[in-house]
Design a protein around this motif. Structure first.
Motif, PDB file in Angstrom:
ATOM      1  N   VAL A  70       0.841  -1.233   0.152  1.00  0.00           N
ATOM      2  CA  VAL A  70      -0.124  -0.170   0.033  1.00  0.00           C
ATOM      3  C   VAL A  70       0.848   1.416  -0.035  1.00  0.00           C
ATOM      4  O   VAL A  70       0.694   2.157  -0.789  1.00  0.00           O
ATOM      5  N   LEU A  71       2.012   1.189   0.720  1.00  0.00           N
ATOM      6  CA  LEU A  71       2.906   2.522   0.895  1.00  0.00           C
ATOM      7  C   LEU A  71       3.708   2.664  -0.288  1.00  0.00           C
ATOM      8  O   LEU A  71       4.097   3.681  -0.813  1.00  0.00           O
ATOM      9  N   GLN A 181       2.310   8.684   1.941  1.00  0.00           N
ATOM     10  CA  GLN A 181       2.757   7.479   2.916  1.00  0.00           C
ATOM     11  C   GLN A 181       2.303   7.858   4.339  1.00  0.00           C
ATOM     12  O   GLN A 181       1.836   6.890   5.134  1.00  0.00           O
ATOM     13  N   GLU A 182       2.793   9.156   4.926  1.00  0.00           N
ATOM     14  CA  GLU A 182       2.189   9.201   6.321  1.00  0.00           C
ATOM     15  C   GLU A 182       0.849   9.250   6.458  1.00  0.00           C
ATOM     16  O   GLU A 182       0.084   8.867   7.492  1.00  0.00           O
ATOM     17  N   ALA A 183      -0.130   9.926   5.338  1.00  0.00           N
ATOM     18  CA  ALA A 183      -1.411   9.819   5.515  1.00  0.00           C
ATOM     19  C   ALA A 183      -2.034   8.260   5.588  1.00  0.00           C
ATOM     20  O   ALA A 183      -3.040   7.916   6.493  1.00  0.00           O
ATOM     21  N   GLN A 184      -1.432   7.297   4.699  1.00  0.00           N
ATOM     22  CA  GLN A 184      -1.450   6.000   4.731  1.00  0.00           C
ATOM     23  C   GLN A 184      -1.464   5.318   6.069  1.00  0.00           C
ATOM     24  O   GLN A 184      -2.063   4.649   6.893  1.00  0.00           O
ATOM     25  N   MET A 185      -0.228   5.655   6.929  1.00  0.00           N
ATOM     26  CA  MET A 185       0.162   5.200   7.997  1.00  0.00           C
ATOM     27  C   MET A 185      -0.920   5.733   9.090  1.00  0.00           C
ATOM     28  O   MET A 185      -0.895   4.866  10.180  1.00  0.00           O
ATOM     29  N   VAL A 186      -1.312   6.772   9.204  1.00  0.00           N
ATOM     30  CA  VAL A 186      -2.364   7.477   9.984  1.00  0.00           C
ATOM     31  C   VAL A 186      -3.454   6.444   9.567  1.00  0.00           C
ATOM     32  O   VAL A 186      -4.321   6.032  10.622  1.00  0.00           O
ATOM     33  N   MET A 187      -3.831   6.068   8.506  1.00  0.00           N
ATOM     34  CA  MET A 187      -5.250   5.167   8.386  1.00  0.00           C
ATOM     35  C   MET A 187      -4.756   3.841   8.995  1.00  0.00           C
ATOM     36  O   MET A 187      -5.831   3.246   9.321  1.00  0.00           O
ATOM     37  N   LEU A 191       0.216   6.130  13.095  1.00  0.00           N
ATOM     38  CA  LEU A 191       0.608   7.777  13.330  1.00  0.00           C
ATOM     39  C   LEU A 191      -0.555   8.251  13.548  1.00  0.00           C
ATOM     40  O   LEU A 191      -1.740   7.963  13.248  1.00  0.00           O
ATOM     41  N   LYS A 192      -0.417   9.307  14.159  1.00  0.00           N
ATOM     42  CA  LYS A 192      -1.543   9.941  14.731  1.00  0.00           C
ATOM     43  C   LYS A 192      -1.776  11.284  13.896  1.00  0.00           C
ATOM     44  O   LYS A 192      -0.914  11.701  13.009  1.00  0.00           O
TER      45      LYS A 192
END
Length: 192
Positions: A70-71, A181-187, A191-192
């Motif tokens: 996904v990333l 990728q940061e947004a995907q890790m939030v999902m 990550l917050k």
């Protein structure tokens, strides 16, 4: 042909197709020997026999592979990012000791998770120990308010320490990710 005639013709064709589908479905159902309930029982039995069962390690590996895909990381890139992801995941797990078990509240032999002996605990599981101590003092009938307060403060201090470590680990992870990728890790909840 008039507009009303076309509509009635289309309506007739639609009704005929629906009737045909219903008849075909009932004919197929009569030919098959299993009812929907029996089919569900068969699928459950296959799952219990091990087809479809995954070990926690396999589930974790599959989750990490999906996350990598996904990333959009290549294998070599992922090997560099993976330690950051694992650190955040480990700290998240420490903060949520009740979520750890894939088996729910029961332990490996039907014991509640909090009843694991000291030797069975992974190293560094201080949050679990603090949570167990808090649960034990709350359940203790003759615990004094001062005793409860001391254990509660220790729990809060332990939690605050792990939360600060998590904040640092999340910052470090963000530094190696693109904004998408940061947004995907939030999902993913990493990550917050």
């Amino acid at each position: 042909m008039s507009r009303a005639g076309k509509r009635s013709g289309l309506l007739f064709i639609l009704v005929a197709l629906v009737a045909l589908c219903v008849l075909a479905d009932s004919a197929i159902s009569q030919n098959s020997q299993t009812t929907p309930a029996e089919g569900m029982q068969e699928r459950v039995q296959r799952f219990r026999e091990g087809r479809g069962r995954m070990s926690p390690e396999d589930m974790r590996a599959r989750m990490m592979e999906r996350m990598r895909d996904v990333l959009g990381f290549e294998e070599e890139e992922w090997e560099l990012v993976l330690p950051f992801v694992e650190k955040v995941g480990e700290l998240n797990q420490q903060l949520n000791p009740r979520r750890r078990s894939m088996r729910g509240r029961g332990g490996s032999e039907g014991r509640p998770q909090g009843d694991r002996s000291q030797e069975e605990r992974p190293d560094g599981d201080v949050m679990r120990e603090a949570a167990d101590a808090l649960r034990e003092v709350v359940e203790k009938e003759d615990a004094s308010p001062a005793e409860i307060q001391a254990v509660l403060e220790h729990y809060r201090e332990t939690r605050a320490l792990i939360e600060s470590e998590l904040a640092v680990a999340q910052r470090e992870l963000k530094e190696v990710l693109t904004v998408k990728q940061e947004a995907q890790m939030v999902m993913f909840g990493m990550l917050k």
